[in-house]
Enzyme design. Structure first.
Site, PDB file in Angstrom:
ATOM      1  N   THR A  13       0.850  -1.133  -0.012  1.00  0.00           N
ATOM      2  CA  THR A  13       0.086  -0.093   0.086  1.00  0.00           C
ATOM      3  C   THR A  13       0.775   1.159  -0.099  1.00  0.00           C
ATOM      4  O   THR A  13       2.036   1.282   0.157  1.00  0.00           O
ATOM      5  CB  THR A  13      -0.880  -0.010   1.202  1.00  0.00           C
ATOM      6  OG1 THR A  13      -1.841   1.010   1.119  1.00  0.00           O
ATOM      7  CG2 THR A  13      -0.059   0.308   2.731  1.00  0.00           C
ATOM      8  N   CYS A  14       0.461   2.543  -0.131  1.00  0.00           N
ATOM      9  CA  CYS A  14       0.958   3.836  -0.155  1.00  0.00           C
ATOM     10  C   CYS A  14       1.306   4.020   1.306  1.00  0.00           C
ATOM     11  O   CYS A  14       0.723   3.695   2.160  1.00  0.00           O
ATOM     12  CB  CYS A  14       0.209   4.853  -0.763  1.00  0.00           C
ATOM     13  SG  CYS A  14      -0.296   4.522  -2.343  1.00  0.00           S
ATOM     14  N   THR A  15       2.595   4.811   1.188  1.00  0.00           N
ATOM     15  CA  THR A  15       2.926   5.495   2.611  1.00  0.00           C
ATOM     16  C   THR A  15       3.778   6.834   2.210  1.00  0.00           C
ATOM     17  O   THR A  15       4.302   6.551   1.105  1.00  0.00           O
ATOM     18  CB  THR A  15       3.822   4.392   3.167  1.00  0.00           C
ATOM     19  OG1 THR A  15       3.998   4.566   4.633  1.00  0.00           O
ATOM     20  CG2 THR A  15       5.197   4.031   2.643  1.00  0.00           C
TER      21      THR A  15
END
Length: 238
Positions: free
Chosen positions: A204-206
């Site tokens: 996922t995005c971070t």
């Protein structure tokens, strides 16, 4: 006694400041509404859609009867609907419907998607490979919002029509480039593994509310359990 009219320049400045103030207030309200829409309302809409689709998949499972003499195919109902449900107790996000693909039009429906590009994910029932998944961290259901809560040793369970696949988390990568496709390779060497196995990868995005980098969690299959008539979950989910 005569009065002196205020300078015209002062009137113009006051009018300009008044208009500027109104503009800033309006812009602030619009921006606030956009944030509410992006971070709350899109979650509401995505969760509704995912829940309805998940219910439909479960109804299909209940009515699915393989032809006589042919084995049940776990992914037979995949394609357009959903291949199964992901359960990650540490995220406390309930069950997550998993569909094919990671394009925005897939993930925006409040689901997780398995990769088909640039590296094709292996599905859980295949003998070896990496079942690599992606989901949003904020907005549109935010199914992987709490991915940072998942730690080494935690359980990740994938549910199909007839089998529970139980994985154990063994490594995480808190930040890497969004172009780092090696993390979803069949053998994700960045995780420390060097030999083929049956892996699962969550991406996922971070950081939160950005899409600059990627957050990665890896797990390895430890066992499978057949689904019984009551769909009793494995111990990790009780």
């Amino acid at each position: 006694m005569s009065r002196t009219a205020p300078p015209r320049r002062s009137n113009v400045l006051a009018a300009f400041l008044s208009l500027l103030g109104e503009f800033l207030i309006t812009a602030g309200l619009v921006l606030g509404l956009f944030v509410v829409y992006s971070l709350w309302w899109t979650n509401v809409l995505a969760d509704r859609q995912a829940s309805a689709r998940g219910d439909e998949i479960r109804r299909q499972w209940q009515g699915a009867t393989p032809a006589a003499g042919t084995p049940a195919e776990p992914g037979a109902l995949d394609t357009q609907g959903g291949v199964g449900f992901l359960h990650v107790p540490a995220m406390k996000n309930g069950e997550v419907l998993v569909k094919r693909g990671t394009a925005p039009e897939v993930l925006n429906d409040g689901v997780a998607g398995y990769y088909t590009d640039p590296v094709k994910a292996a599905l859980p029932w295949e003998k070896t490979g990496n079942f690599s998944l992606a989901a949003h961290r904020d907005g549109h259901g935010a199914k992987f919002h709490a991915i940072d809560k998942v730690k080494k040793g935690d359980a990740v369970v994938f549910e199909t029509r007839d089998t529970w696949y139980v994985y154990k988390v063994f490594a995480e990568l808190r930040q890497t480039s969004k172009y780092d496709v090696d993390v979803i390779a069949p053998v994700p060497k960045e995780s420390g593994r060097t030999a083929p196995g049956r892996y699962i990868t969550l991406t996922t995005c971070t950081p939160v509310y950005t899409s600059k980098y990627r957050y990665v969690v890896w797990g390895e299959l430890v066992r499978t359990e057949k689904v019984d008539a009551k769909r009793t979950p494995p111990a990790e989910l009780r």
